[in-house]
Design a protein around this motif. Structure first.
Motif, PDB file in Angstrom:
ATOM      1  N   PRO A 178       0.815  -1.219   0.000  1.00  0.00           N
ATOM      2  CA  PRO A 178       0.000   0.000   0.000  1.00  0.00           C
ATOM      3  C   PRO A 178       0.847   1.267   0.000  1.00  0.00           C
ATOM      4  O   PRO A 178       2.062   1.227   0.192  1.00  0.00           O
ATOM      5  N   GLY A 179       0.154   2.389  -0.182  1.00  0.00           N
ATOM      6  CA  GLY A 179       0.828   3.688  -0.181  1.00  0.00           C
ATOM      7  C   GLY A 179       0.282   4.564  -1.294  1.00  0.00           C
ATOM      8  O   GLY A 179       0.017   5.747  -1.089  1.00  0.00           O
ATOM      9  N   HIS A 180       0.139   3.987  -2.487  1.00  0.00           N
ATOM     10  CA  HIS A 180      -0.559   4.686  -3.574  1.00  0.00           C
ATOM     11  C   HIS A 180      -2.061   4.587  -3.317  1.00  0.00           C
ATOM     12  O   HIS A 180      -2.786   5.569  -3.398  1.00  0.00           O
ATOM     13  N   GLY A 214      -3.802   7.678  -0.386  1.00  0.00           N
ATOM     14  CA  GLY A 214      -2.360   7.716  -0.569  1.00  0.00           C
ATOM     15  C   GLY A 214      -1.619   8.183   0.674  1.00  0.00           C
ATOM     16  O   GLY A 214      -2.097   9.041   1.419  1.00  0.00           O
ATOM     17  N   ASP A 215      -0.444   7.617   0.892  1.00  0.00           N
ATOM     18  CA  ASP A 215       0.400   8.014   2.017  1.00  0.00           C
ATOM     19  C   ASP A 215       1.853   7.756   1.647  1.00  0.00           C
ATOM     20  O   ASP A 215       2.240   6.603   1.411  1.00  0.00           O
ATOM     21  N   ALA A 216       2.646   8.810   1.586  1.00  0.00           N
ATOM     22  CA  ALA A 216       4.029   8.704   1.101  1.00  0.00           C
ATOM     23  C   ALA A 216       4.878   7.810   2.001  1.00  0.00           C
ATOM     24  O   ALA A 216       5.674   6.997   1.521  1.00  0.00           O
ATOM     25  N   ARG A 217       4.716   7.946   3.300  1.00  0.00           N
ATOM     26  CA  ARG A 217       5.537   7.158   4.219  1.00  0.00           C
ATOM     27  C   ARG A 217       5.217   5.664   4.087  1.00  0.00           C
ATOM     28  O   ARG A 217       6.111   4.816   4.113  1.00  0.00           O
ATOM     29  N   THR A 218       3.943   5.358   3.894  1.00  0.00           N
ATOM     30  CA  THR A 218       3.530   3.964   3.714  1.00  0.00           C
ATOM     31  C   THR A 218       4.075   3.403   2.415  1.00  0.00           C
ATOM     32  O   THR A 218       4.551   2.256   2.362  1.00  0.00           O
ATOM     33  N   LEU A 219       4.018   4.190   1.335  1.00  0.00           N
ATOM     34  CA  LEU A 219       4.536   3.714   0.048  1.00  0.00           C
ATOM     35  C   LEU A 219       6.036   3.445   0.141  1.00  0.00           C
ATOM     36  O   LEU A 219       6.526   2.433  -0.369  1.00  0.00           O
ATOM     37  N   ASP A 225      10.527  -2.484   1.994  1.00  0.00           N
ATOM     38  CA  ASP A 225      10.374  -3.717   2.769  1.00  0.00           C
ATOM     39  C   ASP A 225       9.881  -4.898   1.950  1.00  0.00           C
ATOM     40  O   ASP A 225      10.173  -6.051   2.282  1.00  0.00           O
ATOM     41  N   ARG A 226       9.116  -4.640   0.869  1.00  0.00           N
ATOM     42  CA  ARG A 226       8.486  -5.745   0.141  1.00  0.00           C
ATOM     43  C   ARG A 226       9.047  -5.949  -1.260  1.00  0.00           C
ATOM     44  O   ARG A 226       9.084  -7.081  -1.750  1.00  0.00           O
ATOM     45  N   ILE A 227       9.456  -4.874  -1.936  1.00  0.00           N
ATOM     46  CA  ILE A 227       9.931  -4.991  -3.327  1.00  0.00           C
ATOM     47  C   ILE A 227      11.457  -4.975  -3.388  1.00  0.00           C
ATOM     48  O   ILE A 227      12.063  -5.835  -4.026  1.00  0.00           O
ATOM     49  N   ALA A 266      13.116  12.817   3.209  1.00  0.00           N
ATOM     50  CA  ALA A 266      13.250  13.549   1.948  1.00  0.00           C
ATOM     51  C   ALA A 266      12.214  13.081   0.940  1.00  0.00           C
ATOM     52  O   ALA A 266      11.662  13.879   0.170  1.00  0.00           O
ATOM     53  N   PHE A 267      11.918  11.786   0.949  1.00  0.00           N
ATOM     54  CA  PHE A 267      10.903  11.242   0.045  1.00  0.00           C
ATOM     55  C   PHE A 267       9.529  11.812   0.384  1.00  0.00           C
ATOM     56  O   PHE A 267       8.785  12.242  -0.513  1.00  0.00           O
ATOM     57  N   VAL A 268       9.178  11.815   1.652  1.00  0.00           N
ATOM     58  CA  VAL A 268       7.877  12.348   2.066  1.00  0.00           C
ATOM     59  C   VAL A 268       7.762  13.815   1.694  1.00  0.00           C
ATOM     60  O   VAL A 268       6.727  14.269   1.181  1.00  0.00           O
ATOM     61  N   GLU A 269       8.809  14.566   1.915  1.00  0.00           N
ATOM     62  CA  GLU A 269       8.806  15.989   1.554  1.00  0.00           C
ATOM     63  C   GLU A 269       8.592  16.169   0.059  1.00  0.00           C
ATOM     64  O   GLU A 269       7.802  17.019  -0.381  1.00  0.00           O
ATOM     65  N   LEU A 270       9.272  15.371  -0.753  1.00  0.00           N
ATOM     66  CA  LEU A 270       9.127  15.451  -2.204  1.00  0.00           C
ATOM     67  C   LEU A 270       7.698  15.125  -2.628  1.00  0.00           C
ATOM     68  O   LEU A 270       7.078  15.872  -3.396  1.00  0.00           O
ATOM     69  N   MET A 271       7.169  14.009  -2.129  1.00  0.00           N
ATOM     70  CA  MET A 271       5.844  13.565  -2.560  1.00  0.00           C
ATOM     71  C   MET A 271       4.742  14.520  -2.105  1.00  0.00           C
ATOM     72  O   MET A 271       3.722  14.671  -2.785  1.00  0.00           O
TER      73      MET A 271
END
Length: 301
Positions: A178-180, A214-219, A225-227, A266-271
């Motif tokens: 999840p995340g998207h 959607g949730d950036a931290r979850t994605l 962790d999974r891919i 940084a990813f969360v900030e970007l998204m």
């Protein structure tokens, strides 16, 4: 020049000692040459080629088994990839992420190849196109529709994390990513070394996280962790691409994905600051896909 000098010295020494010239020359050249090979060399000296790690990784990809069928199809309007997989022996097939406008194309191909469509699966409840699952159930009545238990969409079969779907002797395993959306899944066919990542992980990108649960931290966590924990040589096939790319690998995305190589903050900030336009199809696609595509589908005569 250093190689030539080493060759001449070895020839003279061999003549003086009465030993086979070829053996001594080989040892001498190796000794003088090894100093100039970069420490990142990943092949033996006798190959005399420096192979980057990513190239070596690509050479180690699994090849499909002789009884496994794979076909990548595309809808140009939505830039959606649809994937047809089948057991060549039993003729049982599955279709991943079908598009409504391409359902007739897909059904025709399946019939021409002599396959029986067992499952039509969606990686998630799409917002940019209406799934072809419902229409395929009309065209090919034996079809069973499949989607995640967490998607909120109707289907004949709902998948939980790590549940498998079998077609012939082959199977794909569903990972919750999840995340998207809450219901995003990545489908992994371990024997063939491939995974279908939906919108969770795109080629050098990822799905949006600013709508539809959607949730950036979850994605970020789902991908890492999974891919990214799958073997590095696994080939990855996304639900979309807008630049003409068709596939990638775990190793490539871990090294070169400009978003997911960042740290999580940084990813969360970007998204959270992409400022993308409102999805054009979302108001039509999501209600239709919540009904698994059984919404405004043309009736066959």
């Amino acid at each position: 020049m250093r190689f030539l000098s080493a060759f001449r010295r070895a020839s003279a020494t061999a003549a003086a000692l009465g030993v086979p010239c070829q053996k001594l020359i080989s040892r001498s050249i190796v000794s003088s040459t090894v100093r100039y090979i970069k420490p990142t060399t990943t092949c033996s000296f006798h190959q005399t080629v420096v192979i980057p790690q990513c190239v070596k990784m690509l050479d180690q990809r699994k090849t499909f088994s002789a009884d496994f069928f794979f076909r990548q199809l595309m809808d140009e309007q939505s830039h959606t990839y649809t994937y047809l997989l089948a057991d060549i022996t039993t003729k049982e097939a599955v279709l991943i992420d079908p598009v409504l406008e391409q359902a007739k194309r897909d059904a025709k191909l399946i019939e021409e190849l002599g396959f029986t469509l067992k499952y039509a699966l969606n990686t998630h409840m799409h917002a940019d196109h209406i799934t072809g699952t419902g229409y395929l159930k009309q065209l090919l009545p034996s079809t069973v529709s499949v989607i995640s238990l967490n998607s909120g969409a109707k289907a004949d079969k709902h998948l939980a994390d790590n549940e498998t779907v079998k077609f012939g002797r082959h199977e794909l395993r569903a990972l919750c990513t999840p995340g998207h959306t809450n219901g995003c899944m990545t489908f992994v066919v371990e024997e063939q070394g491939i995974a279908f990542t939906g919108d969770t992980l795109l080629i050098r990108g990822c799905g949006r996280t600013d709508f539809q649960e959607g949730d950036a931290r979850t994605l970020y966590r789902s991908v890492h962790d999974r891919i990214f924990t799958l073997p590095e040589n696994y080939r990855l096939f996304p639900a979309h691409d807008y630049k003409g790319n068709m596939e990638t690998t775990v190793a490539e995305e871990k090294r070169y994905n400009p978003r997911l190589t960042k740290d999580v903050e940084a990813f969360v900030e970007l998204m959270n600051n992409l400022n993308l336009p409102y999805p054009k199809m979302i108001d039509k696609a999501v209600p239709a896909n919540r009904e698994c595509g059984l919404y405004d589908i043309p009736k066959e005569n």
